[in-house]
Design an enzyme around this catalytic site. Sequence first.
Site, PDB file in Angstrom:
ATOM      1  N   HIS A 102       0.732  -1.088   0.092  1.00  0.00           N
ATOM      2  CA  HIS A 102      -0.137   0.059   0.122  1.00  0.00           C
ATOM      3  C   HIS A 102       0.940   1.168   0.028  1.00  0.00           C
ATOM      4  O   HIS A 102       1.940   0.923   0.478  1.00  0.00           O
ATOM      5  CB  HIS A 102      -0.915  -0.014   1.314  1.00  0.00           C
ATOM      6  CG  HIS A 102      -0.188   0.138   2.328  1.00  0.00           C
ATOM      7  ND1 HIS A 102       0.462   1.211   2.927  1.00  0.00           N
ATOM      8  CD2 HIS A 102       0.275  -0.965   3.452  1.00  0.00           C
ATOM      9  CE1 HIS A 102       1.213   0.803   4.241  1.00  0.00           C
ATOM     10  NE2 HIS A 102       0.846  -0.418   4.102  1.00  0.00           N
ATOM     11  N   GLU A 207      -2.234  -7.344   7.358  1.00  0.00           N
ATOM     12  CA  GLU A 207      -0.799  -6.996   7.964  1.00  0.00           C
ATOM     13  C   GLU A 207      -0.653  -7.916   9.202  1.00  0.00           C
ATOM     14  O   GLU A 207      -1.619  -8.476   9.732  1.00  0.00           O
ATOM     15  CB  GLU A 207      -0.529  -5.465   8.255  1.00  0.00           C
ATOM     16  CG  GLU A 207       0.581  -5.241   8.793  1.00  0.00           C
ATOM     17  CD  GLU A 207       2.073  -5.348   7.924  1.00  0.00           C
ATOM     18  OE1 GLU A 207       2.075  -6.615   7.703  1.00  0.00           O
ATOM     19  OE2 GLU A 207       2.791  -4.653   7.842  1.00  0.00           O
TER      20      GLU A 207
END
Length: 362
Positions: A102, A207
Amino acid sequence: MKVSALTPALLGLVASVQAASSIEYSTVSGYFLQDETATDPSTFDYTAVNFGLINRTYPADQKLKHNGKDLTQWERFYNQVQELNKKAGKDVEYKVLFLGRHGEGYHNAAESFYGTPAWNCYWAELDGNSTATWSDAALTPNGVNQALIAHDFWQKEIKEQRIHTPDNYYVSPLTRTLQTANYTFTGLQLPHGSAPFKPVIKELLRESISIHTCDHRHSKTYIKDLFPSWRIEDGFAENDQLWNGVTEETSAAQDIRSTTVLGEIFFSSSGKDDTFVSVTSHSGEIGSILDVVGHRTFSLNTGAVIPVLVKAEKVETNARAVVTSATWTVNPHCTVPPVTSVSACVCPSSAAPVTTPLVTGF
Ligand SMILES: *[C@@H]1O[C@H](CO)[C@@H](O)[C@H](O)[C@H]1NC(C)=O
Ligand SMILES: *[C@@H]1O[C@H](CO)[C@@H](O)[C@H](O)[C@H]1NC(C)=O
Ligand SMILES: *[C@@H]1O[C@H](CO)[C@@H](O)[C@H](O)[C@H]1NC(C)=O
């Protein structure tokens, strides 16, 4: 009291990730600069060097008209991967994973602002400060821009290299990855006949799960409202079942999770026809995936993308020998801003480290 000096207690808590897979993964090197030890990840710019695809000929070129000399490097590479799949038995599958990190989120900016020790032992456990929010952080304007750089680069590769665009798109459920995939792939002029951008949101691509609020995802309803036309995988819980603000996933537990999610991507119903796969995820999770597929360590800057040619092979395993779970650990933190003048985190003497969350979250 020094937080880093405390030994994290091992809790009996087991990662809620189960199924072990009997698939073995390996990285096929010789195709991308990122696989070569001479390539320095810290200065590598995927947009400057054709995603890192090495200029070379392939065995499969020989079957092409004029040995493929009218085709681009990416066209010949796609043909080579198709050929590898054709020659392989039914228990072997090759895919090219485009692992995208990201763009910069508010949590990345805050970690730089406070410094990593203070961030880890106090600030990251809050939802934000009086001017910024970083629980399930959104992209900063810089982060949006990094995703738009990826967008422009894909468009250039489609035009100049006639690159085969992803057959599947998978995205982590955290806000920053949803936004990154959206800015990267929405509005691309895809080649005729290619798969449309219809991403699937997968829980296990999130994550590394720490006590930081940036690892706490929003509800399924929130995600649906943000991107109503995107598919959320079956079985996705309304509220985050994995983050609790107390225990952290270890890297062993995370690698088990990554193995599980790769097992959902490889040998899927679409099979070998889905050769190029986009995965929008995070630095920690991409690091774990690279580890599982036997790629060398390659840290990505925010917004960067790495292609990896992965060979997956079904193997006979002794079920009892497969590790399916690993314990998580607790991580003590301060209850007030720490003393930050040292490299390790130090809580003021008035604030003994605790393991109770500072915020209750959404
Ligand atoms: C590959 O060759 C082209 C010219 O054909 C060149 O512009 C490019 O820099 C080369 N890429 C790599 C990664 O060596
Ligand atoms: C909050 O954190 C951001 C970093 O993300 C920083 O720029 C800002 O100055 C901080 N606000 C306050 C009031 O300290
Ligand atoms: C998705 O991307 C499009 C195109 O860049 C943009 O206009 C839109 O605002 C984005 N949506 C969200 C929710 O970020």
